[in-house]
Structures are given as C-alpha cells and as structure tokens.
Design an enzyme around this catalytic site. Structure first.
Site, mmCIF file in Angstrom:
data_model
loop_
_atom_site.group_PDB
_atom_site.id
_atom_site.type_symbol
_atom_site.label_atom_id
_atom_site.label_comp_id
_atom_site.label_asym_id
_atom_site.label_seq_id
_atom_site.Cartn_x
_atom_site.Cartn_y
_atom_site.Cartn_z
ATOM 1 N N GLU A 1 -40.227 33.243 12.494
ATOM 2 C CA GLU A 1 -39.774 33.790 13.578
ATOM 3 C C GLU A 1 -41.365 33.837 14.668
ATOM 4 O OE1 GLU A 1 -36.928 32.903 15.313
ATOM 5 O OE2 GLU A 1 -36.484 31.873 13.056
ATOM 6 N N SER B 1 11.613 6.031 7.076
ATOM 7 C CA SER B 1 12.659 5.380 8.500
ATOM 8 C C SER B 1 11.579 6.761 10.151
ATOM 9 C CB SER B 1 14.032 5.636 8.175
ATOM 10 O OG SER B 1 14.319 4.601 7.548
#
Length: 750
Positions: free
Chosen positions: A143, A412
C-alpha cells in the site's frame, strides 16, 4: 508660420504648409495627404516628443493574464488551504466510534426483523508491537512503500497511479498513502468528489505532523477492511487463518496485505488466481525494499486459507435470516457497498408487513406441525399495486437453503399463462376444447381418473384443470406463446445461479409440456407473475427494501421518491385479457376442497407435479390473489421424493398448500375492506360451453390433480390473528460529535 519640409526620398516633391491644431507647426510624423498620389507615413524623428499613449504589447497582456491566473488559481487556494489546515482538528484513533450496527425493520419502521452486526462491532485493537514486523512490511509493500518518509500524502503516487491506469497495469499500488487511506476510512466517506479529496489531503498532512508513523500504522491496521466482514487485523487473522495476530507468518501477512486493495475481488474462494498474482507482487516488493531476502522469497509458499465462517447474527438462525439475505442482495444491486452496510449504522426499512409475515409463519407451522418432518414449504406475498414483498418465508434456517428462491416445477398452476396467451390470440373462455386422452410419442396424457367433460369450454377445462384439454390448447396457440405470456407476467428469463434461459428446451423453443408446468420457476416469481394479473396486466418489479437511512441522517435509498429510486411499472397485458382470466380463476379456490377466502373474492390456481413415472407427487402449489395481495405457496421436500401426509395420503395442491394459502391470506387481510375485481365484458366469459356442469369424478393424473380424492368434508380454517409487534428497545444515547474539519464531525463515545 509653418515650415516647409521635404517629403519622400529623391522625389523633390514639396508639401504646402498648413495650420495644425497645435499651431502652425506640423506634428511630428504627420503630413497632409496629397490628392495626386498616396503617400507613405514617415517615421517620427527621435528628437520630437510623442503625444499618443503607447499601446500594450502582446507580451505585456500575457504577463498580466498570467499574474491574474496565478492569484486566482494559486495564491487564493493556498490561503484557503492554509486556513483549513489551521482550523482542522485530528482526534486520537481510539476516540472514533467503530460500532456501526445496521437494523432491518418491517414496513412500520418499528418491528425489528434482523440486525447486521459487523465484525468491527467486536473489534479488538492490537498494539503495533504484537504485529510481526514481516506483516507490517508486507502491508507497506502493498500500500505505501514510502510510508515512513512521506509527509502523509504522495504526489508521485498520484502520478504513478494515473500512469499505471493508462497502461492498464492491474498489479500496481494505488494513489493514496496509508495515512490518506486511514483518514478516508476513519473520518470521511468513499464519495469521489474534489471536496472530499481536499479534506483527505489536509487531514492527512496534519495527522502526519501530529502523530508518529507507528501510531498511524497501528490505527490503519486496526481499522482497515480486509474482506470477509473483517475489520482490523485481529478479525482478519481469524477470518482467513484462524490464527492470532502474533503468530502470522510472512506468507499469511502477504495475503492480508494483498486483499486490502479490493477485498471482494481478491477473496481466495472466488478469485484465487488474482489473489495469488497480487500476493507475488507484495512479496517481490518486500525484496525490493530490502525487507525480505531473495532466498526467503523463493522458499515462501502460498498459505492455506480457512473456509468462510457462518454469520453469527441470531436472526440468521430463523426465518428472518433469509429476509436479511434478500435485503443485502437488494442493497448491493442498488449500489450500496458492503462497507457502507457495515459502517454506516444503517436503518433499513423493508416492505414486509408484520401482520402478513406472522400470518405466513403461523400458517406454515400450524399446518405442517403434525405432518412428516421432511416436508418443506415456501410462502411469498406481493402487493400487486407496487411489487412490494409483504411476506417472505423460505424456511426456518436463516443460513440454510431458501426454498422461496428454488426453481421448482409448477404443475397446473402454470396453465394460467396458457389462458393469458390464448386470450391474447383472440380465443375466448367459451372456446370449445376436446378433453379426450392424448398420446404423445407413445406416452398417454390423461386427466384425473380418466375424467372427461367431452368437449367443454376453456373456462370449464381451466376450473377442472383438464390436462388433455390444455395440451390441445398448447398445440393450437403454440408453446412459445405460453412462455412469452409467462415472461410478460414476470417470470424472469434468467434465474440467478441457473445456467440457460428459463422456459426453454436446452435454450431452444419450449416443448408442449410447458402448459403442464414441466419447467422450473421460483415461488417468488409465481407470486409476482400472478400479481401482474391481479393489477390488470400492470407489471411491477418486486422489491423488499423501502428505505435506507444512514446513522447521520443521510438517505441512501427511498423507493417512495418518484423518478429517483422508485421502480417503474409496465403495462404487460391489456386489462381485458387479465380481467377475463381473473373471472375464470374466481371459482377455483372454493372448488379446491373449499378454500375460498373469508368474506372476499379471490382468484387462484392449484398445481401438482409427479415424481417421474412413479405415480407419486413431489411438488404441490397454491397460487392466488385478491386485488391487494398475491400469494404463492409451495410444499415439497429438500430432495425429490414422494410427498405424503402423516396419514400416508398423497399431497395435492388442493390440500396442504391450499390450507397454508388460505390461512396466510385470511390472516394478512383480516380487518381490511373486501375488494372486488374489475368486471369483464360478457362476450369474453359467456358462451355455449361455459355452463357445462362439473364432473364429480376424482382421479390421479400425471401432472396435476386439482381436486384429489377425499371422503371427508372440505376443511375450513379459522384465521389466526397476527400477534402484536414486539416492542423495540430504546435506542442508545447518541455519541458526542467532535468537529475535526469545518463542517465535518465524527462521533465519539460518551
């Protein structure tokens, strides 16, 4: 008198004297113009004074412009920055409040459904002396390699970051120093604005002068986010290695340093190659910094990573845990980051109606309490007028499988979309259809116990759920039309996590079996699709998050604001088509073993699917709605197997699912006005076959049995009133605010 001067070179021409404004003498450099021929202007004599104001040269104008720009763009900003630097106050790291719990509530804003307690809420600060030097060096390599020499900010880092972005380098460091990163995460938001960047630079510069570098590094390591919900190096060491910080190795420290940059994109379980590349970059950087020998670098192996641990929030161990999961997914889709969720002290108001939610929970638990343990259920209720999810139940294990998101065959209950498609093609409910058996590729498609109405209307076949009639209807209108109608209603074309397109045969057109519910659909989608029918063809995108507010009062999301966060509605069907479909669905709830709602009309459809060719059932559905609520109910098992009641009878859509549906709807709508559906033109519902009397036969068909065999009277359930919402504990006293920058304050515990 005026003097006579010689003009021109070698021409001998003389000019006549004339009186000037200054007297009779000519002004230097001026001469009367002769009409005979044009004359050239002479140069002024050096010993004669100039009477005109000299004009500024181009160089003078440029210098004045540069001076003005210098004052505007340098002097004034420097003065303002100096004033801001002088007025900025930097508190100690331990004065910043880190416990930021997010609360998820029902739509009343008071009933707490779950809390999100980030690991940082239990953060354990680790002194820098307990962090191995190799781990510190790995973080600096990843970093900020000039951390101990820079003034808190780095101009060269910004230039390097810009260069690497242009060159497309993915493994280079970022443009912010460790000091800047700590300031941004501890005091500022992540918004990309010039004001925020200026604040970051000023506070970083002042912090670098007031704190020692070791203090800054210790604060950074204890507050930065490492992914996996880990804030601080102690939580990160446990999340990735199940190790205390002092026992971290060089290889482990390099992993933690690697994930800091983009934790979500470098998690070892999902992005191991990218993490390994970044890990190598960190180790090579340590060699370049002189912190790791080439020999030790060559001997370093990528460490073993611990699996992700389960979330420990107590709500995750009950049904509300699945609501929490859906809330988090929707927040991310809305652009709210994980870091904002974990650190913003968010107040998340959902669309869940406490009464409807309690009705669903009690309906499931009371109905299945005496049934076999392997039975599972899902219940989803949606407001047809907005798409708001009012009740959501996918199981009792908040970290387990969510059956409300499970792709399941619908039986269905999918015939409703065939009716919609038929009406779109001009077929009316009085359209006659033959119900005789059909043979397809040597396989017989039959109805319950060979039931037949001969040739009856589409409405009658729909009420009786005659498979043979609807198979013939699918042949007439085409299976693709049924799939298109389902997609129009709200069945998504892609289910997250499932490869391929929904309602298709290996990516191609669907088979005729689509009309019998052969393709998989989620309970959530069935509730949404039926809600489109309930709202006269208007589709509303489903959502479960209504409003999100940060602890400081900033509103991150508000679905009630038109044109901003409010989701648009779309007219997918004509009102005539959907209202006609509703009229055909109105008798079905009562026809299905007497499951009509108490005191109000409801449109519904059952569904049952078969377990292969065993003759047993594996999925049972009941989906139905009123004008204000659409609810889908599924009953089945975690793995495909025969579903039976405690008495050994097969489970059908008209049985346990309808029991749960009726209890949920009655409980959710208790005390609300009984709404009526829009009326439909008689020509769409009346015809020569509409009055065909229903058959009294009962049977067991291969896909769906609307009314299963029964020798007992239809069961009617008494609505279960929803309990009063639990009182919400009083919120803790707000923290004391300390201004660290003009207009910027941070909370400090009292």
């Amino acid at each position: 008198m005026g003097s006579i001067r010689v003009w021109g070179r070698g021409r001998g021409r003389r000019a006549a004297p004339y009186a000037s404004l200054a007297g009779w003498n000519e002004l230097p450099g001026r001469v009367r113009r002769q009409h005979a021929a044009p004359q050239r202007r002479s140069r002024p004599e050096g010993n004669e004074p100039a009477h005109e104001r000299p004009r500024r040269t181009r160089g003078q104008r440029i210098r004045r412009l540069l001076l003005a720009l210098f004052v505007i763009f340098f002097v004034i900003p420097v003065l303002l920055l100096g004033l801001a630097y002088w007025s900025a106050q930097v508190p100690a790291p331990d004065a910043v409040q880190s416990n930021q719990i997010a609360t998820i509530t029902a739509d009343d804003g008071n009933t707490v459904l779950a809390r999100i307690v980030p690991p940082e809420g239990n953060r354990t600060p680790v002194p820098l002396a307990q962090v191995p030097v190799a781990v510190r060096d790995a973080v600096l390599s990843a970093e900020d390699r000039n951390f101990y020499t820079n003034p808190g900010y780095s101009t060269s880092a910004f230039v390097r970051a810009a260069r690497d972005n242009l060159l497309g380098r993915d493994d280079a460091g970022g443009g912010s120093t460790i000091t800047q990163q700590y300031v941004k995460n501890a005091f500022l938001s992540s918004e990309r604005t010039l004001t925020r960047k200026v604040r970051e630079l000023i506070i970083s510069a002042k912090m670098a002068r007031q704190w020692s570098k070791d203090d800054i590094l210790a604060a950074y390591l204890n507050t930065i986010y490492y992914g996996r919900g880990a804030y601080g190096i102690a939580a990160a060491a446990r999340a990735y290695f199940n190790e205390p910080v002092p026992e971290l190795t060089v290889a482990q420290g390099a992993v933690l340093a690697s994930v800091i940059r983009t934790p979500a994109l470098l998690d070892p379980e999902t992005h191991l190659p990218q993490l390994t590349e970044r890990w190598n970059y960190v180790l090579d950087g340590m060699v370049g910094m002189g912190k790791l020998s080439a020999k030790d670098r060559a001997a370093t192996q990528f460490p073993q990573i611990a699996p992700i641990s389960a979330f420990t929030d107590e709500a995750a161990h009950n049904a509300n845990g699945l609501i929490r999961t859906q809330v988090l997914a929707e927040l991310r889709n809305a652009g709210i980051s994980q870091q904002e969720i974990d650190t913003g002290a968010l107040r998340i108001t959902t669309t869940i109606d406490p009464r409807a939610q309690q009705a669903a929970l009690r309906a499931v638990h009371d109905t299945l309490a005496t049934q076999p343990d392997q039975l599972r259920s899902a219940v989803v209720s949606v407001d047809p007028r907005s798409g708001a999810v009012r009740a959501y139940y996918g199981g009792d294990d908040g970290v387990g499988f969510d059956f409300a998101q499970a792709p399941l065959q619908t039986g269905s209950s999918f015939k409703t979309f065939a009716v919609l498609a038929a009406l779109q093609q001009g077929i009316t409910l009085s359209y006659p259809i033959n119900s005789a058996p059909v043979t397809v590729n040597g396989v017989a498609v039959t109805n319950v116990e060979g039931e037949s109405c001969g040739t009856c209307s589409l409405a009658e076949a729909f009420k009786r759920s005659l498979n043979t009639s609807f198979y013939r209807l699918a042949e007439t209108i085409g299976p693709q039309a049924i799939a298109d109608a389902a997609h129009q209603a709200g069945i998504p074309e892609q289910i997250p996590g499932i490869a391929g397109r929904t309602l298709s045969e290996n990516g191609g057109p669907p088979a005729l079996a689509i009309v019998l519910g052969a393709y998989s659909v989620r309970p959530l989608d069935m509730a949404v699709a039926y809600a489109t029918v309930a709202d006269s063809g208007m589709y509303h995108t489903p959502f479960i998050v209504q409003r999100v507010v940060r602890g400081d009062g900033q509103v991150l999301l508000d679905r009630g604001v038109p044109g901003k966060d409010q989701l648009p509605a779309q007219q997918r069907f004509s009102a005539q088509v959907t209202n006609t479909t509703i009229s055909a669905m109105l008798p079905i709830a009562a026809y299905s073993n007497g499951h009509a709602l108490s005191g109000r009309p409801a449109a519904a459809k059952t569904g049952t699917t078969q377990l292969g060719d065993t003759g047993a059932n594996k999925d049972a559905w009941m989906v139905g709605f009123t004008p204000s609520l659409s609810t889908a109910v599924w009953v089945g098992t975690a793995r495909p197997q025969a579903i039976r009641t405690s008495g050994g009878a097969p489970i059908y859509g008209a049985g346990l699912p309808s029991d749960i549906w009726k209890r949920t709807m009655d409980g959710a709508l208790s005390g609300t006005p009984a709404e009526r559906f829009p009326t439909t033109a008689p020509s769409e519902t009346e015809g020569p076959f509409i009055a065909t009397p229903p058959s009294t036969q009962q049977s067991h068909g291969p896909f769906d049995i609307l009314a299963p065999p029964t020798t007992t009277a239809p069961r009617r359930r008494t609505p279960v009133p929803a309990p009063a919402p639990a009182p919400v504990p009083a919120p803790p006293a707000p923290p004391r605010q300390v201004e660290i920058f003009p207009g910027l304050s941070v909370p400090v515990p009292r």
